[in-house]
Design an enzyme around this catalytic site. Structure first.
Site, PDB file in Angstrom:
ATOM      1  CB  SER A  26      -0.904   0.012   1.238  1.00  0.00           C
ATOM      2  OG  SER A  26      -1.689   1.185   1.272  1.00  0.00           O
ATOM      3  CE1 TYR A  42     -12.791  -0.376   2.400  1.00  0.00           C
ATOM      4  CE2 TYR A  42     -11.130  -1.473   1.057  1.00  0.00           C
ATOM      5  CZ  TYR A  42     -12.308  -1.521   1.779  1.00  0.00           C
ATOM      6  OH  TYR A  42     -12.990  -2.694   1.902  1.00  0.00           O
ATOM      7  CD  GLU A  43      -4.414   0.407  -0.933  1.00  0.00           C
ATOM      8  OE1 GLU A  43      -3.325   0.766  -0.442  1.00  0.00           O
ATOM      9  OE2 GLU A  43      -4.632   0.369  -2.156  1.00  0.00           O
ATOM     10  CG  LEU A  44      -4.049   2.930   7.546  1.00  0.00           C
ATOM     11  CD1 LEU A  44      -2.863   2.020   7.818  1.00  0.00           C
ATOM     12  CD2 LEU A  44      -3.650   4.377   7.708  1.00  0.00           C
TER      13      LEU A  44
END
Length: 510
Positions: free
Chosen positions: A334, A408-410
């Site tokens: 990411s 969102y990935e986090l």
């Protein structure tokens, strides 16, 4: 009659101050504070002439408290003008008539450090959950208020409608009334002004929260792993909207208790249980405990690891089993995407340097969204799916990191790391960061040992400390033989990527 007597005990004092019954007390440094005991207790236990002495426990030994301009004993009160961090400890008050000593009351005082950037400390507040449409009052403090004291109310650290009364009244609550309210009392003493604060987190809900059932998050599961690999098993229990005092969470290995972790990795047993921790996420309370397995063995694959949650005379269990790892990727990467730095060095690090060394030299298989995901597919579903298929989540962290897709990935990765415990997070600090306030607060719950720092040219060699530390956090993988020594052909500026002036908007927290 018993109730009336009890109320008299609570409110009785020679100076008119409220003297609540409390054994453990949290207070903020730099504020006025007092300890007190009930006069009726003294009269009940002793008659005739007596002396009053206050003591503080020091390394298991009671030491007499000597009065000063800051610490003053006044009848049944011990006042702090103001309280300091060093005042934390165990206190007691003893009455003596020359023949015998009687301990009247004991306290544990915990002095919390003041938050220099806020008007309150998040660990020093109470939460009140109310329904919209009802009336309610927030009370300022246990301290009595005289004509010489002034009161100011704040909401989220901003002056609240010039409110100056001891109680803040709401005739009809709305959701907009939700917030963190701080009451500040100014107190004059010997020509100086002191203060005391009380903070309340008010949560106003449209409807009453549904009945909450005690439950373990995730229930039974099988964790994919490898022989010789370190595993940390997590069990998290959802307790509801309040923290039960009797909540407990512990692990069993084939119905036997594991040993406790000592906190010193070198001396810890091969399998050990960490201390239980309590968490508050929003208005929900959780309890969590980790079980450390230094190196997975064949025997561990046959064990039942059982987590038990007990609270309010109810019990829930979660059984965890280990099985051989079958995940598709070693790590999901990411990095900054939507807000690209002027030189794009951060993007180049993610798309070229990282895969060149981890994949070509060390045999890892990375999932890099921009490289590996076909255009036109559902971004949100794909991100969640690929993180779920990966053993690690690598976050290339910089001041510019936060963007719509990156956040969102986090969030997804943090949920899997902190709650589901399915994915381990590795933070690569791509450039020095002095202020982490732009990141979700829950990121601070991750172990600091899972952070590696990129130091530009110094980190480029394959045998540098950076790659050694990173490989230590990655799944076990034999290195390839065709290892290259240095990558000077990559366009890396001597100063590294500089943050954009306007930065990137931060749209949410976990």
């Amino acid at each position: 009659m018993i109730l009336i007597f009890f109320l008299m005990l609570i409110f009785e004092s020679a100076t008119g101050k409220l003297c609540p019954l409390r054994a453990s007390i949290d207070v903020l440094e730099g504020e006025y504070f007092f300890l007190c005991y009930l006069e009726s207790m003294r009269e009940h236990f002793q008659e005739g002439a007596y002396t009053i002495n206050w003591y503080k426990d020091n390394a298991g030994k009671q030491e007499l408290i000597k009065e000063s301009h800051r610490i003053v004993s006044q009848m049944n009160f011990l006042e702090f003008w103001p309280v300091e961090l060093g005042d934390s400890g165990n206190y007691s008050v003893i009455h003596s008539n020359g023949k015998q000593n009687l301990t009247i009351q004991k306290w544990t005082l915990n002095v919390l450090e003041r938050n220099k950037s806020s008007c309150f400390n998040k660990n020093h507040l109470t939460t009140e959950i109310k329904n919209a449409g009802t009336g309610h009052s927030l009370k300022c403090s246990d301290l009595s208020v005289t004509e010489n004291n002034s009161i100011t109310w704040y909401k989220d650290c901003k002056n609240y409608e010039n409110a100056t009364e001891q109680e803040l009244d709401f005739e009809t609550l709305t959701v907009q009334h939700s917030g963190i309210y701080t009451c500040k009392i100014l107190i004059s003493h010997e020509g100086k002004i002191y203060h005391s604060t009380n903070t309340i987190k008010l949560v106003v809900e449209e409807d009453a929260p549904e009945t909450v059932t005690l439950e373990i998050v995730g229930r039974h599961e099988e964790i994919e792993t490898e022989i010789g690999k370190e595993e940390i098993l997590n069990c998290t229990g959802f307790l509801g909207y309040y923290m039960p005092e009797d909540a407990s969470l512990y692990w069993l290995i084939n119905q036997e208790f594991p040993e406790k972790c000592t906190g010193i990795p070198e001396t810890d047993p091969s399998i050990c249980e960490e201390e239980c921790k309590k968490l508050q996420l929003g208005n929900k309370f959780y309890v969590t405990r980790l079980l450390q397995i230094k190196k997975v063995t064949d025997e561990d694959m046959r064990h039942n690891f059982t987590c038990m949650l007990q609270a309010d005379e109810r019990t829930q269990i979660k059984i965890v089993k280990l099985k051989k790892d079958g995940k598709e990727y070693d790590a999901f990467v990411s990095y900054l995407k939507d807000c690209v730095s002027p030189t794009e060095e951060e993007r180049e690090f993610a798309l070229e340097i990282l895969p060149m060394i981890l994949e070509e030299n060390f045999g890892y298989k990375l999932c890099i969204f921009e490289r590996d995901v076909s255009p036109g597919r559902a971004v949100v579903d794909d991100i969640h799916s690929f993180i779920d298929k990966s053993r690690r989540l690598i976050i290339i962290l910089s001041q510019n990191y936060i963007s719509d897709r990156a956040i969102y990935e986090l969030e997804s990765g943090l949920h899997k790391a902190l709650v589901e415990r399915k994915t381990k997070i590795i933070l690569i600090e791509y450039m020095p960061i002095s202020d982490y306030s732009f990141l979700p607060e829950s990121l601070s719950l991750l172990p600091s040992k899972r952070v590696v720092k990129w130091k530009k040219d110094k980190s480029l060699p394959v045998n540098s400390r950076f790659w050694k530390n990173l490989r230590y956090l990655m799944p076990a993988k034999p290195a390839k033989k065709n290892i290259k020594g240095h990558y000077n052909n990559l366009a890396l500026g001597s100063q590294g990527a500089q943050p954009r002036t306007e930065g990137c908007e931060f749209n949410g927290v976990v």
